[in-house]
Design a protein around this motif. Sequence first.
Motif, PDB file in Angstrom:
ATOM      1  N   GLY A 286       0.820  -1.207   0.000  1.00 57.70           N
ATOM      2  CA  GLY A 286       0.000   0.000   0.000  1.00 57.70           C
ATOM      3  C   GLY A 286       0.854   1.257   0.000  1.00 57.70           C
ATOM      4  N   LEU A 287       1.907   1.253   0.817  1.00 58.84           N
ATOM      5  CA  LEU A 287       2.810   2.409   0.896  1.00 58.84           C
ATOM      6  C   LEU A 287       3.587   2.602  -0.403  1.00 58.84           C
ATOM      7  CD1 LEU A 287       4.321   1.916   4.470  1.00 58.84           C
ATOM      8  CD2 LEU A 287       2.715   3.691   3.782  1.00 58.84           C
ATOM      9  N   LEU A 288       4.113   1.514  -0.949  1.00 53.08           N
ATOM     10  CA  LEU A 288       4.984   1.605  -2.116  1.00 53.08           C
ATOM     11  C   LEU A 288       4.237   2.022  -3.375  1.00 53.08           C
ATOM     12  CD1 LEU A 288       7.156  -1.581  -1.487  1.00 53.08           C
ATOM     13  CD2 LEU A 288       7.911   0.792  -1.323  1.00 53.08           C
ATOM     14  N   ILE A 289       3.063   1.445  -3.589  1.00 53.63           N
ATOM     15  CA  ILE A 289       2.311   1.751  -4.813  1.00 53.63           C
ATOM     16  C   ILE A 289       1.755   3.171  -4.774  1.00 53.63           C
ATOM     17  CG2 ILE A 289       0.324   1.116  -6.227  1.00 53.63           C
ATOM     18  CD1 ILE A 289       0.751  -1.782  -5.178  1.00 53.63           C
ATOM     19  N   SER A 290       1.097   3.508  -3.680  1.00 50.22           N
ATOM     20  CA  SER A 290       0.487   4.842  -3.603  1.00 50.22           C
ATOM     21  C   SER A 290       1.541   5.939  -3.476  1.00 50.22           C
ATOM     22  CB  SER A 290      -0.496   4.918  -2.429  1.00 50.22           C
ATOM     23  OG  SER A 290       0.147   4.625  -1.210  1.00 50.22           O
ATOM     24  N   GLY A 291       2.757   5.573  -3.053  1.00 51.43           N
ATOM     25  CA  GLY A 291       3.824   6.554  -2.918  1.00 51.43           C
ATOM     26  C   GLY A 291       4.214   7.226  -4.219  1.00 51.43           C
ATOM     27  N   GLY A 292       3.864   6.620  -5.348  1.00 49.79           N
ATOM     28  CA  GLY A 292       4.202   7.212  -6.633  1.00 49.79           C
ATOM     29  C   GLY A 292       3.150   8.143  -7.196  1.00 49.79           C
ATOM     30  N   MET A 293       2.012   8.244  -6.527  1.00 49.32           N
ATOM     31  CA  MET A 293       0.872   8.969  -7.100  1.00 49.32           C
ATOM     32  C   MET A 293       1.056  10.485  -7.096  1.00 49.32           C
ATOM     33  SD  MET A 293      -2.128   6.581  -5.446  1.00 49.32           S
ATOM     34  CE  MET A 293      -3.502   7.546  -6.018  1.00 49.32           C
ATOM     35  N   LEU A 294       1.677  11.005  -6.052  1.00 47.96           N
ATOM     36  CA  LEU A 294       1.889  12.451  -5.931  1.00 47.96           C
ATOM     37  C   LEU A 294       3.344  12.723  -5.558  1.00 47.96           C
ATOM     38  CD1 LEU A 294      -1.365  13.425  -3.963  1.00 47.96           C
ATOM     39  CD2 LEU A 294      -0.933  13.759  -6.403  1.00 47.96           C
ATOM     40  N   ILE A 295       3.802  13.931  -5.770  1.00 47.55           N
ATOM     41  CA  ILE A 295       5.209  14.266  -5.558  1.00 47.55           C
ATOM     42  C   ILE A 295       5.702  13.989  -4.133  1.00 47.55           C
ATOM     43  CG2 ILE A 295       6.860  16.182  -5.494  1.00 47.55           C
ATOM     44  CD1 ILE A 295       5.416  17.360  -7.937  1.00 47.55           C
ATOM     45  N   PRO A 296       4.959  14.337  -3.056  1.00 51.26           N
ATOM     46  CA  PRO A 296       5.510  14.151  -1.710  1.00 51.26           C
ATOM     47  C   PRO A 296       5.602  12.698  -1.252  1.00 51.26           C
ATOM     48  CG  PRO A 296       3.704  15.760  -1.723  1.00 51.26           C
ATOM     49  CD  PRO A 296       3.658  15.036  -3.017  1.00 51.26           C
ATOM     50  N   GLY A 297       5.043  11.763  -2.026  1.00 51.20           N
ATOM     51  CA  GLY A 297       4.931  10.390  -1.559  1.00 51.20           C
ATOM     52  C   GLY A 297       6.228   9.620  -1.448  1.00 51.20           C
ATOM     53  N   ASN A 298       7.240  10.012  -2.209  1.00 45.20           N
ATOM     54  CA  ASN A 298       8.464   9.222  -2.214  1.00 45.20           C
ATOM     55  C   ASN A 298       9.657  10.089  -2.601  1.00 45.20           C
ATOM     56  OD1 ASN A 298       9.931   6.909  -1.833  1.00 45.20           O
ATOM     57  ND2 ASN A 298       9.031   5.769  -3.536  1.00 45.20           N
ATOM     58  N   ILE A 299      10.830   9.713  -2.149  1.00 41.59           N
ATOM     59  CA  ILE A 299      12.037  10.491  -2.410  1.00 41.59           C
ATOM     60  C   ILE A 299      12.336  10.659  -3.903  1.00 41.59           C
ATOM     61  CG2 ILE A 299      14.557  10.421  -2.204  1.00 41.59           C
ATOM     62  CD1 ILE A 299      14.255   9.537   0.648  1.00 41.59           C
TER      63      ILE A 299
END
Length: 338
Positions: A286-299
């Motif tokens: 859940g964290l990894l997939i949704s982390g790509g949806m918007l800019i703040p989600g992942n480094i």
Amino acid sequence: MILGLTIILILVLFLPFTVKIVEKNLEAFLFIMGIAAAAISHVLDGNLFIKALEDPIHISLAVLIAGLLFRWLQTPMEKGILGMSKAIPFRLFLALVVIILGFISSIITAIIAAIVLVVVVSVLRLDRKSELRLVVLACFSIGLGAALTPIGEPLSTIAISKLNEDFFYLLRLIGVDVIPAVLLFGILTAFLVNPKEEDQGLTASLETESYMEIIIRAFKIYLFVMGLTLLGAGFEPFIEKYLLGLSPLLLYWINMISAVLDNATLAAAEISPAMDEPTIKAILLGLLISGGMLIPGNIPNIIAAGKLNITSKEWARFGVPVGLIAMVVYFIVIIIFG
């Protein structure tokens, strides 16, 4: 205790997006919040502090070494990218970029993979729409692939630390889900990115980083992971009270908030060794997939968007639909295969 941890959680989740000074000094802020959480939970002792000093070593060294190698090899890399893009079918080349960056991000770190992506985009000079799609799909791939080892990104570092598992634990746990996803994002790139050359695409300054910049970046990652280790230990009572026993499927969808909040911070606040593997797997996916949806989600998103001047609206227009489809697909996979 729970009230104090709740206040810290609210501060950690929202201050970085509402207060500029916190956003610019996120690593120091998380370190302070981690100490506060550990103190409130009465777990701040010598053993925890030693663990917090040890946990960031490997990922920080990986960031430092990969940064130095990139600095020394940047010019031949740019020439190689241009040569390869002309030597093989262009759509195949773009697909390979996304797939290779996804897989090697677990070795060179998500941060360096994102910087390489910026170089690729700047060298190719495509139209803005195509480049935007390439960047978003590649960041999905990098964010997923980097989680396969504890040196890939802070989320995986924290997960391994909290679970007290070995180097290849995450590869065994989610590799069967992540590897096909990285390949799929590469295939999607071949179909969705229209290779038209244009001078008005995304551009970034390709100036060689100084040694000081490379060292500072590694130190920031060290402080960031150290703070997350303390934060994660401090939040154990909170996890035991509110998250243990929740359905993995519910946790999977709850973690869509990773689209707007850094997924490593959420991992520190959510994962517990008391959880069973299906629950941990659902949280991570859940964290990894949704982390790509918007800019703040992942480094990788933050790095690529910052260097290429991508706006939040531009990213969301393409990233949210892609992420939602991926979330639904993996929800079905979790239901069927557990």
